[in-house]
Design a protein around this motif. Structure first.
Motif, short mmCIF file in Angstrom:
data_model
loop_
_atom_site.label_atom_id
_atom_site.label_comp_id
_atom_site.label_asym_id
_atom_site.label_seq_id
_atom_site.Cartn_x
_atom_site.Cartn_y
_atom_site.Cartn_z
N UNK A 3 72.53 -22.09 71.62
CA UNK A 3 73.68 -20.69 71.40
C UNK A 3 74.97 -21.11 71.42
N UNK A 4 75.16 -22.18 72.10
CA UNK A 4 76.63 -22.97 72.27
C UNK A 4 77.12 -23.58 70.98
N UNK A 5 76.05 -24.37 70.25
CA UNK A 5 76.17 -25.04 68.89
C UNK A 5 76.36 -23.84 67.77
N UNK A 6 75.58 -22.90 68.16
CA UNK A 6 75.54 -21.62 66.98
C UNK A 6 77.12 -20.91 67.11
N UNK A 7 77.49 -20.74 68.26
CA UNK A 7 78.77 -20.25 68.63
C UNK A 7 79.99 -21.05 68.02
N UNK A 8 80.05 -22.42 68.24
CA UNK A 8 81.00 -23.18 67.76
C UNK A 8 80.91 -23.30 66.17
N UNK A 9 79.56 -23.55 65.73
CA UNK A 9 79.66 -23.31 64.08
C UNK A 9 80.10 -22.02 63.73
N UNK A 10 79.87 -20.95 64.14
CA UNK A 10 80.26 -19.59 63.64
C UNK A 10 81.87 -19.51 63.83
N UNK A 11 82.48 -20.29 64.92
CA UNK A 11 83.87 -20.10 65.11
C UNK A 11 84.42 -21.07 63.91
N UNK A 22 89.16 -13.80 65.34
CA UNK A 22 90.05 -13.14 66.55
C UNK A 22 90.79 -14.22 67.07
N UNK A 23 91.57 -14.12 67.94
CA UNK A 23 92.44 -15.04 68.85
C UNK A 23 91.37 -15.84 69.89
N UNK A 24 90.23 -15.11 70.21
CA UNK A 24 89.28 -15.90 70.74
C UNK A 24 88.73 -17.25 70.13
N UNK A 25 88.17 -16.92 69.00
CA UNK A 25 87.50 -17.87 67.93
C UNK A 25 88.72 -18.81 67.85
N UNK A 26 89.86 -18.50 67.66
CA UNK A 26 91.03 -19.70 67.35
C UNK A 26 91.48 -20.50 68.52
N UNK A 27 91.29 -19.91 69.78
CA UNK A 27 91.67 -20.66 70.63
C UNK A 27 90.53 -21.77 70.94
N UNK A 28 89.15 -21.33 70.84
CA UNK A 28 88.15 -22.32 70.98
C UNK A 28 88.03 -23.42 69.85
N UNK A 29 88.60 -23.23 68.81
CA UNK A 29 88.75 -24.34 67.86
C UNK A 29 89.92 -25.10 68.16
N UNK A 30 91.01 -24.46 68.66
CA UNK A 30 91.95 -25.23 69.07
C UNK A 30 91.70 -26.38 70.16
N UNK A 31 90.87 -25.75 71.21
CA UNK A 31 90.47 -26.65 72.38
C UNK A 31 89.43 -27.55 71.73
N UNK A 32 88.69 -27.39 70.76
CA UNK A 32 87.61 -28.17 70.33
C UNK A 32 88.31 -29.52 69.65
#
Length: 50
Positions: A3-11, A22-32
């Motif tokens: 589920x974590x991998x699917x969430x990262x791929x969708x982000x 949204x801003x949460x997805x952008x923040x996850x990608x920035x941290x990644x």
């Protein structure tokens, strides 16, 4: 774990391909992307030191 991998791929898909995120997805990608860059930056010291 899957589920974590699917969430990262969708982000990544929503941020870079669709452009509809949204801003949460952008923040996850920035941290990644920022954590490995900062790791390399602090591993090699001053970057670049001209």
């Amino acid at each position: 774990m899957t589920s974590i991998i699917k969430k990262i791929k969708s982000d990544l898909y929503n941020v870079f391909v669709k452009g509809d995120s949204d801003k949460v997805e952008q923040a996850r990608v920035f941290v990644l992307f920022s954590i490995p860059f900062l790791f390399v930056l602090f591993t090699f010291g001053r970057f670049p030191g001209y």
